[in-house]
Design a protein around this motif. Structure first.
Motif, short mmCIF file in Angstrom:
data_model
loop_
_atom_site.label_atom_id
_atom_site.label_comp_id
_atom_site.label_asym_id
_atom_site.label_seq_id
_atom_site.Cartn_x
_atom_site.Cartn_y
_atom_site.Cartn_z
N PHE A 89 2.45 3.06 5.24
CA PHE A 89 2.55 2.87 3.81
C PHE A 89 4.00 2.72 3.37
N ALA A 99 -4.28 4.83 6.76
CA ALA A 99 -3.61 3.59 7.18
C ALA A 99 -4.43 2.90 8.26
N THR A 116 4.72 7.50 0.62
CA THR A 116 3.67 8.52 0.70
C THR A 116 4.22 9.83 0.17
N ASN A 120 0.82 -1.21 0.00
CA ASN A 120 0.00 0.00 0.00
C ASN A 120 0.86 1.25 0.00
N CYS A 121 0.47 2.22 -0.83
CA CYS A 121 1.10 3.53 -0.90
C CYS A 121 -0.01 4.57 -0.95
N ALA A 122 0.32 5.82 -0.64
CA ALA A 122 -0.72 6.86 -0.64
C ALA A 122 -0.12 8.22 -0.95
#
Length: 163
Positions: free
Chosen positions: A133, A125, A136, A106-108
């Motif tokens: 993450f 998160a 980010t 997961n990345c954001a």
């Protein structure tokens, strides 16, 4: 690695970054989240209704989307910051897909005009049920106020995602 960029964009800044990321990484798709009932997007009502919806942690019904999340290794979430938190359409997507999202990389990234991006990413998160993450970034109006510095920041995120 197959990547899905899931984003909500009202003013176009978040979509702008999503398209740049898609062009800069290999094997990426985008999924734009669209609420069935559109938010007001002009004037004072934009801030009142959007902020209220974000603060109340509302989960609006989304237009139908067809995506098989099992085929993606990584999910990148993009959203504008509203009232220091994630936008309701992202909250709906996470709630609807929480179990499968926990097992992904997961990345954001967040787009904003004011402040609250760090807290908003932390809240995302927590909503997913992960500690943090892999990558980010927070962008200040990258489409509305473009600059070489902002382009370099987007490219920096792309470099991090390609490692």
């Amino acid at each position: 690695m197959k990547t899905l960029i899931v984003y909500y964009s009202m003013g176009g800044n978040t979509e702008y970054v999503a398209e740049k990321i898609k062009a800069g990484i290999e094997d990426a798709d985008t999924l734009r989240l669209v609420p069935k009932k559109a938010y007001k997007d002009t004037g004072f009502a934009k801030f009142v209704w959007g902020g209220k919806s974000a603060l109340m942690a509302e989960k609006p019904e989304l237009e139908d989307y067809s995506v098989d999340l099992s085929q993606y290794d990584r999910i990148i979430y993009g959203f504008p910051v509203w009232a220091g938190t994630i936008t309701p359409p992202i909250r709906t997507f996470v709630a609807d897909n929480k179990e499968i999202l926990k097992g992904k990389r997961n990345c954001a990234y967040a787009c904003m005009a004011g402040s609250g991006g760090v807290k908003a990413i932390e809240k995302l998160a927590k909503a997913i049920g992960i500690k943090g993450f892999e990558a980010t970034s927070i962008f200040i109006d990258p489409k509305d106020s473009p600059s070489a510095e902002k382009d370099a920041q987007i490219n920096g995120l792309i470099v991090a995602l390609n490692q």
